[in-house]
Design an enzyme around this catalytic site. Sequence first.
Site, PDB file in Angstrom:
ATOM      1  N   GLY A   1       0.784  -1.232   0.000  1.00  0.00           N
ATOM      2  CA  GLY A   1       0.000   0.000   0.000  1.00  0.00           C
ATOM      3  C   GLY A   1       0.814   1.280   0.000  1.00  0.00           C
TER       4      GLY A   1
ATOM      5  CE1 TYR B   1      -7.795   2.633  10.243  1.00  0.00           C
ATOM      6  CE2 TYR B   1      -9.447   4.153   9.404  1.00  0.00           C
ATOM      7  CZ  TYR B   1      -8.187   3.595   9.323  1.00  0.00           C
ATOM      8  OH  TYR B   1      -7.325   4.008   8.344  1.00  0.00           O
TER       9      TYR B   1
END
Length: 289
Positions: free
Chosen positions: A24, A161
């Site tokens: 990523g 998150y």
Amino acid sequence: MSTSSASSASASDRTVLITGTSSGIGLAAAIAAAQAGWRTVATLRDTGRADALRKAAVEAGVELDIRQLDVVDEASVAAAVEGVIADYGRLDAVVNNAGAGHVGTLELESVADVREVMEVNFFGVLNVSKAALPHLRATGGRLITVTSVGGVIGQPFNEAYCAAKFAVEGYMESLAPVAGAVGVSVSVIEPGAVATEFVNNIGLDLEARIAAAGPYSDALHHYVERTVGQFLNGAQTPAGAAESVMEALTADRPAFRIQTSQWARDFTGTKLADQDGSAVVGMTGTWVA
């Protein structure tokens, strides 16, 4: 340790440490930094997962110094930072990229689950930043943290998150003037959807999770349908997001908050202009209905 400032050193003399480089944005940022001439220390929790990173470096024709660093292990963090100083004599920038996705909601998970998310995504950032700051002071360096648009706008089924990313944004926004007073630039990078291993990184069977969600099943189904569609149709590439990391790394006076795409700027702008919160809650409410 060198005491010359980062601004007076050439790129080839500067050292950047990047966390979470197995895939990523972290992988793309490591390659981009090395291509720009930085001595790049690319770290990851498990060096056995470095094959993609090594392959990308070969394909790009760059050299990386690949090292182990587990952001939640203070001894591992200290060893990595001390190793960089021992080998190179300076640390000019840190990119806090390591993190973990999470989907869940409070009634269906334990508080321990939430603590684990905070440990990786918030306290891990603090561990690395604290170890690096004395060396960044010595070079007039840069502390860069990849957060998320989820650090600006809370999102359904991303409570833990987003809480962690909100915490990172608040901490770094508060730290920025303090660090600036001793010569360290602080920036946060806010990606939106990035075409990487989103579902794999979250590590859950979404269909099974929906089936087990009880009274939240319909809402979770709508959320997953909307989110997967967004990733399939409008996700940014990791390399595109890494361009914003490089902006923070190389600009003369980088902004504190840098979104990685026009979509991310528009999305976060909803919150930053929303004084009473009605625009954000109205928007995210449509995601689950």
